[in-house]
Design a protein around this motif. Structure first.
Motif, short mmCIF file in Angstrom:
data_model
loop_
_atom_site.label_atom_id
_atom_site.label_comp_id
_atom_site.label_asym_id
_atom_site.label_seq_id
_atom_site.Cartn_x
_atom_site.Cartn_y
_atom_site.Cartn_z
N VAL A 105 0.93 -1.17 0.09
CA VAL A 105 -0.13 0.10 0.06
C VAL A 105 1.32 1.18 0.14
O VAL A 105 0.49 2.16 -0.71
CB VAL A 105 -1.26 -0.01 1.23
CG1 VAL A 105 -2.12 1.46 1.47
CG2 VAL A 105 -2.06 -1.04 1.78
N ASN B 60 -9.25 4.75 0.45
CA ASN B 60 -7.89 5.79 0.87
C ASN B 60 -6.88 4.74 0.96
O ASN B 60 -7.67 3.59 1.37
CB ASN B 60 -7.93 7.23 1.37
CG ASN B 60 -8.33 6.68 2.86
OD1 ASN B 60 -8.37 5.85 3.82
ND2 ASN B 60 -8.44 8.18 3.73
N ASP B 61 -5.24 4.97 0.67
CA ASP B 61 -4.42 3.82 1.37
C ASP B 61 -4.86 3.84 2.38
O ASP B 61 -4.67 2.89 2.94
CB ASP B 61 -2.97 4.71 1.04
CG ASP B 61 -2.73 4.62 -0.35
OD1 ASP B 61 -3.62 4.00 -1.12
OD2 ASP B 61 -1.71 5.52 -1.03
N ARG C 184 -7.35 1.13 3.00
CA ARG C 184 -7.48 -0.22 2.07
C ARG C 184 -6.63 -1.01 3.41
O ARG C 184 -6.29 -2.89 3.17
CB ARG C 184 -6.92 0.17 0.75
CG ARG C 184 -7.52 0.60 -0.16
CD ARG C 184 -7.63 0.55 -1.48
NE ARG C 184 -6.09 2.03 -1.46
CZ ARG C 184 -6.74 2.81 -2.01
NH1 ARG C 184 -8.04 2.94 -2.41
NH2 ARG C 184 -5.63 3.37 -2.07
#
Length: 359
Positions: free
Chosen positions: A51, A223-224, A227
């Motif tokens: 990620v 968003n990162d 995730r």
């Protein structure tokens, strides 16, 4: 201590290397020999690489006659300077080593194994896992943060009676206020893998009620951060190690802790609450309920926070320790030069040098 100069070193792209089952098993074996932290599992590091990495991170592996002795995920941060991979979402630096491998010697050996490197920084080290080495002509250590922990010993009543009078009085007032208003409170534990994604999304909604929304650092499903935490907690839940505690007012989530539990230690990674209920401190009420639950059972015997000690930590515990950085220089003159360069701006401003890990 092994002769680390004699180690055979190999490098490989970290993302693909840790996706290999054998390399991941080597990593986890080393992790298990120094406490077996859930936050240093190969799965957690691999998830962070997927990620937050840029694909240029390397897995540096040192072997001797006894097998794999050390593994470090490192990245180049300047033409001649390397550092352990350190996304802010991981509380500790991404490296593991056998218990007989000392950090002083390891940092020197790893620096020599990196192409063209003259500085290597090993970040966010826990002194419980790796004793802090002494500074030397080519090695500098620097404080990172103080972090708090709570040992769950004795009974909850004894523990709570030892807390500050203001905390206990405030909690009683807040609970009375809720009771007078007829608000039903409930603590829920979330552990199932299939429940993690929705729980992380609800957590993000709580963060979005506060200052993190305005700074763009709140978790969102798309968003990162969203995730990363969803994937990490789903993997941890499949291993039976995810523990999310969620507090409800009349069925509405108002506070959450994201935690990982292994071998009696609960690591609370993140905490959020609905700021529209700030007057009744839902996160404080959540913690009181959690502690009651944990003291009553045997599953949790220690709580670690791994964040910078805040005022609310000091109300819960007097225990703290200092995480630290290590910076290794190839030559003594280089460290001396780096120290002069660091000191000059602070001297001009009348302040002391900051404790950054890099030269």
């Amino acid at each position: 201590m092994p002769q680390l100069e004699a180690l055979t070193w190999t490098r490989a792209p970290a993302r693909t290397a840790l996706a290999d089952a054998d390399r991941a098993a080597d990593w986890n074996r080393l992790n298990a020999r120094r406490g077996g932290h859930t936050i240093l599992d190969a799965a957690a590091v691999r998830c962070a690489l997927d990620v937050f990495g840029d694909g240029r991170e390397c897995l540096l592996v040192g072997r001797d006659g006894a097998g794999v002795a050390a593994m470090l995920v490192v990245c180049r941060v300047a033409p001649l300077q390397w550092r352990t991979f350190q996304p802010s979402q991981l509380p500790l630096g991404t490296w593991v080593a056998r218990e007989d491998v000392e950090l002083d010697a390891l940092s020197a050996a790893a620096l020599r194994a990196l192409p063209g490197a003259v500085v290597l920084s090993i970040t966010q080290v826990d002194p419980l896992l790796h004793a802090r080495p002494a500074d030397s002509a080519t090695l500098r250590t620097a404080d990172y943060i103080d972090t708090a922990w709570v040992p769950l010993e004795g009974s909850f009543d004894d523990y709570w009676a030892a807390r500050g009078k203001n905390l206990r009085q405030n909690v009683r007032k807040q609970r009375k206020k809720l009771a007078d208003e007829g608000v039903q409170v409930e603590l829920r534990e979330i552990r199932a893998p299939e429940a993690m994604a929705a729980a992380i999304e609800r957590y993000g909604l709580l963060e979005s009620t506060g200052w993190k929304q305005s700074t763009g650092t709140a978790i969102h499903a798309g968003n990162d951060q969203g995730r990363f935490y969803t994937r990490w907690f789903e993997e941890a839940a499949r291993a039976g190690e995810a523990l999310i505690c969620e507090y409800h007012f009349d069925g509405r989530p108002v506070a959450m802790n994201l935690g990982l539990l292994r071998s009696g230690t609960l690591i609370v990674l993140k905490t959020a609450y609905d700021e529209s209920f700030k007057a009744v401190s839902p996160s404080t009420l959540l913690r009181e309920e959690e502690f009651k639950l944990f003291f009553a059972g045997t599953e949790v015997r220690r709580i670690e926070y791994f964040g910078k000690v805040m005022e609310w930590h000091t109300r819960l515990t007097e225990h703290r320790r200092t995480l630290y950085h290590v910076t290794r220089f190839r030559w003594p003159w280089l460290r001396a030069l780096a120290e002069r360069r660091r000191a000059a701006p602070q001297a001009a401003a009348g302040t002391s040098p900051e404790t950054a890990p890099d030269a």
